[in-house]
Design a protein around this motif. Structure first.
Motif, PDB file in Angstrom:
ATOM      1  N   LEU A   1       0.829  -1.214   0.000  1.00  0.00           N
ATOM      2  CA  LEU A   1       0.000   0.000   0.000  1.00  0.00           C
ATOM      3  C   LEU A   1       0.861   1.261   0.000  1.00  0.00           C
ATOM      4  O   LEU A   1       0.516   2.254  -0.648  1.00  0.00           O
ATOM      5  N   ALA A   2       1.967   1.214   0.731  1.00  0.00           N
ATOM      6  CA  ALA A   2       2.882   2.359   0.725  1.00  0.00           C
ATOM      7  C   ALA A   2       3.470   2.570  -0.671  1.00  0.00           C
ATOM      8  O   ALA A   2       3.643   3.715  -1.118  1.00  0.00           O
ATOM      9  N   ARG A   3       3.750   1.482  -1.391  1.00  0.00           N
ATOM     10  CA  ARG A   3       4.256   1.607  -2.763  1.00  0.00           C
ATOM     11  C   ARG A   3       3.178   2.189  -3.679  1.00  0.00           C
ATOM     12  O   ARG A   3       3.485   2.978  -4.586  1.00  0.00           O
ATOM     13  N   ALA A   4       1.923   1.813  -3.448  1.00  0.00           N
ATOM     14  CA  ALA A   4       0.832   2.388  -4.235  1.00  0.00           C
ATOM     15  C   ALA A   4       0.740   3.890  -3.985  1.00  0.00           C
ATOM     16  O   ALA A   4       0.531   4.685  -4.923  1.00  0.00           O
ATOM     17  N   LEU A   5       0.906   4.304  -2.730  1.00  0.00           N
ATOM     18  CA  LEU A   5       0.910   5.732  -2.419  1.00  0.00           C
ATOM     19  C   LEU A   5       2.117   6.420  -3.037  1.00  0.00           C
ATOM     20  O   LEU A   5       2.022   7.554  -3.526  1.00  0.00           O
ATOM     21  N   GLU A   6       3.251   5.755  -3.012  1.00  0.00           N
ATOM     22  CA  GLU A   6       4.452   6.334  -3.636  1.00  0.00           C
ATOM     23  C   GLU A   6       4.196   6.624  -5.112  1.00  0.00           C
ATOM     24  O   GLU A   6       4.541   7.710  -5.614  1.00  0.00           O
ATOM     25  N   ALA A   7       3.564   5.671  -5.814  1.00  0.00           N
ATOM     26  CA  ALA A   7       3.271   5.873  -7.237  1.00  0.00           C
ATOM     27  C   ALA A   7       2.274   7.014  -7.431  1.00  0.00           C
ATOM     28  O   ALA A   7       2.397   7.806  -8.375  1.00  0.00           O
ATOM     29  N   THR A   8       1.296   7.116  -6.532  1.00  0.00           N
ATOM     30  CA  THR A   8       0.312   8.198  -6.609  1.00  0.00           C
ATOM     31  C   THR A   8       0.988   9.555  -6.405  1.00  0.00           C
ATOM     32  O   THR A   8       0.731  10.514  -7.135  1.00  0.00           O
ATOM     33  N   HIS A   9       1.866   9.624  -5.415  1.00  0.00           N
ATOM     34  CA  HIS A   9       2.564  10.877  -5.135  1.00  0.00           C
ATOM     35  C   HIS A   9       3.541  11.234  -6.265  1.00  0.00           C
ATOM     36  O   HIS A   9       3.730  12.407  -6.577  1.00  0.00           O
ATOM     37  N   ARG A  10       4.134  10.214  -6.848  1.00  0.00           N
ATOM     38  CA  ARG A  10       5.069  10.474  -7.954  1.00  0.00           C
ATOM     39  C   ARG A  10       4.326  11.070  -9.160  1.00  0.00           C
ATOM     40  O   ARG A  10       4.912  11.788  -9.968  1.00  0.00           O
ATOM     41  N   ALA A  11       3.044  10.749  -9.263  1.00  0.00           N
ATOM     42  CA  ALA A  11       2.221  11.303 -10.345  1.00  0.00           C
ATOM     43  C   ALA A  11       1.640  12.660  -9.965  1.00  0.00           C
ATOM     44  O   ALA A  11       0.685  13.123 -10.609  1.00  0.00           O
TER      45      ALA A  11
ATOM     46  N   LEU B   1      -4.946  -0.782  -3.695  1.00  0.00           N
ATOM     47  CA  LEU B   1      -5.517   0.450  -3.162  1.00  0.00           C
ATOM     48  C   LEU B   1      -6.556   0.978  -4.157  1.00  0.00           C
ATOM     49  O   LEU B   1      -6.239   1.281  -5.302  1.00  0.00           O
ATOM     50  N   LEU B   2      -7.809   1.065  -3.692  1.00  0.00           N
ATOM     51  CA  LEU B   2      -8.928   1.399  -4.567  1.00  0.00           C
ATOM     52  C   LEU B   2      -9.444   2.815  -4.329  1.00  0.00           C
ATOM     53  O   LEU B   2      -8.998   3.512  -3.432  1.00  0.00           O
ATOM     54  N   ASP B   3     -10.444   3.160  -5.124  1.00  0.00           N
ATOM     55  CA  ASP B   3     -11.301   4.329  -4.961  1.00  0.00           C
ATOM     56  C   ASP B   3     -10.512   5.630  -4.800  1.00  0.00           C
ATOM     57  O   ASP B   3     -10.328   6.143  -3.698  1.00  0.00           O
ATOM     58  N   LEU B   4     -10.118   6.171  -5.918  1.00  0.00           N
ATOM     59  CA  LEU B   4      -9.450   7.479  -5.930  1.00  0.00           C
ATOM     60  C   LEU B   4     -10.446   8.608  -6.177  1.00  0.00           C
ATOM     61  O   LEU B   4     -10.084   9.688  -6.638  1.00  0.00           O
ATOM     62  N   GLY B   5     -11.720   8.354  -5.861  1.00  0.00           N
ATOM     63  CA  GLY B   5     -12.748   9.359  -6.070  1.00  0.00           C
ATOM     64  C   GLY B   5     -12.542  10.619  -5.258  1.00  0.00           C
ATOM     65  O   GLY B   5     -12.989  11.703  -5.645  1.00  0.00           O
ATOM     66  N   ALA B   6     -11.880  10.486  -4.103  1.00  0.00           N
ATOM     67  CA  ALA B   6     -11.571  11.658  -3.284  1.00  0.00           C
ATOM     68  C   ALA B   6     -10.196  12.221  -3.614  1.00  0.00           C
ATOM     69  O   ALA B   6      -9.776  13.214  -3.024  1.00  0.00           O
TER      70      ALA B   6
END
Length: 473
Positions: free
Chosen positions: A129-139, A161-166
Motif C-alpha cells: 500500500l505504501a508503494r501504491a501511495l508512492e506511485a500516486t505521489h510520484r504522479a 488500493l482502490l477508490d481514488l474518487g476523493a
C-alpha cells in the motif's frame, strides 16, 4: 417515478445494459457518488470481468478528476484504467463512467480478522500500500481517503488500493468548498484537525492536503487492522473547545493492545507521528516495511491477537453492564425483597465490579468500559425482552451501529441536500432510506449519541425539534 424511469437509474441498471463497449453483468457496490458494476467487454478480444464505475449525478466533475489521476498512475497495486466515457440514458443528460481492471479480494480489515495473520504478513501488505501511495505521489497526486474499506487483499496477500474518487492532483480544479478536503474523520491528520479548529470562523479557509496526510491515514489504517480499534485523534479538539475537559486517552502503542512484533509496532507509531517530517515519505515507509518484513525475527511469525488482559477486561466490562441493566430493571422487586440497605450495597458492587483488583487491572478494565460507553440510560435498558426482537445498538468503531431501518418518526427522502445526507440503511432496500446529518464529534461522544457510517458520525433527522431519548443530553 415510472417503471421505465426506474429502469434507467444509474445506480440500479439491469443486467444486460450496455454502456459504451461494456455489458453489465451485475451490481458490485454503491457509494455516495457512484455505483460499481461487474461488466464484460462487448468485444470478444477483452476476456474476463472488469469494474465499471458509473456516476450518480450527470456531468459529475469528480469522475473527470479521478479518471485523470488513474491515467497518470502505473502501478500493480492500483487498478489499471481501461476507459473513460459518458453514458446517456434515453432523453437525459450524460453521466461519466470509468472502467478498470477487476480486483478480487476482501477488504483489509476483514482480511486482517480472518485466520491467523502474522506481523510479517501485515508488513508485506502495508508495504504494498505504501508503494501504491508512492506511485500516486510520484504522479503529483494524492489519494486523500486511505482506509481499510478502500483496500482489497487477495487470498495470496496481494493488496490493491482502490477508490481514488476523493483523490486530486496538482492543477486539478477544486470541486468542494468545505474547510477540509474529502476524507474520513478518524483518518484525518493532526495538521488537518488543527487547521479546522483554527479556521472555523473563516468560511473561505481550505486545508491543502499533503503527502504526509496520506501517510498518516495509512498509519491509522495499520493501527485499526492490527488492534481492531482507531487510535485517538491526532489533536484533542475537545480540549481545544473546552480546556476544563479531561484530556483524551494517550496513544497506546499497538503492542499494548495486540501481539505485534517490535518492528511493526515502531513503524505504525512512526506513521502516526505528529510531525510530518517524522512520518517520512511513502517511499521511505515502504522501504522500511519491506526491510522489516524480510529481516524481522521469530516474533514476526506469531499470529496477531488481542492481548489477554484486553480480552479479560472487555468480558468483565460487558458483564458489569449486563448486571447493571438487570439490577435496575429488577430494582422495584429487589427493593421490596431484600430491603433498601442491601439494594444499595448490591448496586454499589455492580457499579464498581473491580474493587479489590490491582490498580493496573482497574485501569485496563476502566479503559475497556469507556471504549464502549453505552447510550443514555433510557435507551441502554431495553424494556422489551430480546426474544421479542429488541436489540441495543452497540458501538462498532467511532459510533453506534447503524439501524437496519429508519427510526420511528425519522425524516425520509427527499432530504435537504444542503445539510442532510440520504442513507440507505439496508443495501438494496429503498424503503430503508432516511435522512441524517453528518456531525464532527469525538469518538467518545459519538459512541454515546451518534451512529457510524463510512467512518463518520451521523445523527438522524426528525421533522420537528423533538429528538429521541438516545440523543438528548
Amino acid at each position: 417515478m415510472s417503471g421505465r424511469e426506474m429502469e434507467w437509474r444509474p445506480d440500479a441498471l439491469p443486467s444486460g445494459t450496455e454502456i459504451g463497449g461494456w455489458r453489465v453483468e451485475g451490481l458490485h457496490g454503491r457509494g455516495t457518488y457512484g455505483t460499481v458494476y461487474r461488466v464484460r467487454s462487448v468485444e470478444p478480444a477483452e476476456a474476463g470481468f472488469f469494474a465499471l464505475k458509473l456516476a450518480h449525478f450527470p456531468l459529475d466533475p469528480r469522475f473527470e478528476r479521478e479518471g485523470e489521476l488513474l491515467s497518470r498512475i502505473r502501478h500493480d497495486h492500483v487498478p489499471k484504467l481501461r476507459e473513460r466515457g459518458w453514458w446517456r440514458r434515453p432523453g437525459g443528460e450524460p453521466y461519466p463512467f470509468l472502467v478498470m481492471n477487476w480486483v478480487e479480494g476482501v477488504e483489509l480489515y476483514a482480511w486482517a480478522a480472518e485466520g491467523e495473520r502474522t506481523s510479517r504478513q501485515m508488513m508485506r501488505v502495508l508495504a504494498q500500500l505504501a508503494r501504491a501511495l508512492e506511485a500516486t505521489h510520484r504522479a503529483d497526486g494524492l489519494h486523500r481517503d486511505v482506509k481499510g474499506e478502500n483496500v482489497l487483499v487477495s487470498p495470496e496477500g496481494f493488496a490493491t488500493l482502490l477508490d481514488l474518487g476523493a483523490g486530486t492532483f496538482t492543477g486539478a480544479r477544486l470541486v468542494t468548498r468545505e474547510t477540509l478536503p474529502p476524507g474520513t474523520e478518524p483518518y484525518r491528520s493532526p495538521q488537518a484537525l488543527r487547521f479546522l479548529w483554527a479556521s472555523y470562523r473563516d468560511p473561505r479557509a481550505h486545508y491543502a492536503a499533503t503527502e504526509a496526510d496520506d501517510v498518516y491515514a495509512l498509519g491509522v489504517t495499520a493501527y485499526r487492522a492490527v488492534t481492531g480499534r482507531y487510535p485517538p485523534p491526532g489533536t484533542d479538539l475537545g480540549r481545544a473547545v473546552d480546556p476544563t475537559r479531561a484530556p483524551q486517552p494517550p496513544l497506546q502503542p499497538p503492542s499494548a493492545l495486540a501481539t505485534v512484533c517490535p518492528e511493526l509496532d515502531l513503524l505504525i507509531l512512526r506513521m502516526l507521528a505528529d510531525s510530518p517530517a517524522e512520518r517520512g515519505s511513502a517511499a521511505e515507509v515502504a522501504l522500511e516495511l519491506e526491510g522489516a518484513a524480510h529481516s524481522a525475527g521469530r516474533k514476526a511469525n506469531a499470529s496477531i491477537a488481542p492481548r489477554w488482559h484486553e480480552v479479560v477486561s472487555e468480558k468483565r466490562a460487558r458483564r458489569g453492564r449486563r448486571l447493571r441493566q438487570r439490577l435496575i430493571l429488577a430494582g422495584p422487586w429487589l427493593g421490596g425483597a431484600i430491603g433498601g440497605a442491601a439494594l444499595t450495597a448490591l448496586t454499589w458492587w455492580v457499579v464498581h465490579p473491580w474493587e479489590g483488583l490491582s490498580q493496573e487491572s482497574q485501569a485496563v478494565s476502566t479503559a475497556a468500559e469507556e471504549d464502549e460507553s453505552p447510550v443514555a440510560l433510557g435507551d441502554t435498558i431495553s424494556l422489551v425482552p430480546e426474544a421479542l426482537g429488541a436489540r441495543r445498538a452497540q458501538p462498532t468503531g467511532i459510533g453506534l451501529e447503524m439501524p437496519k431501518r429508519p427510526f420511528p418518526g425519522q425524516s425520509l427522502p427527499p432530504c435537504d441536500r444542503d445539510i442532510e445526507v440520504e442513507i440507505e440503511l439496508t443495501p438494496g432496500k429503498k424503503e430503508t432510506r432516511s435522512c441524517w446529518v453528518h456531525v464532527y464529534a469525538s469518538d467518545e461522544k459519538c459512541k454515546v449519541k451518534g451512529y457510524e457510517y463510512r467512518g463518520g458520525c451521523y445523527l438522524p433527522i426528525y421533522p420537528s425539534a423533538k429528538l429521541p431519548q438516545s440523543l438528548k443530553e
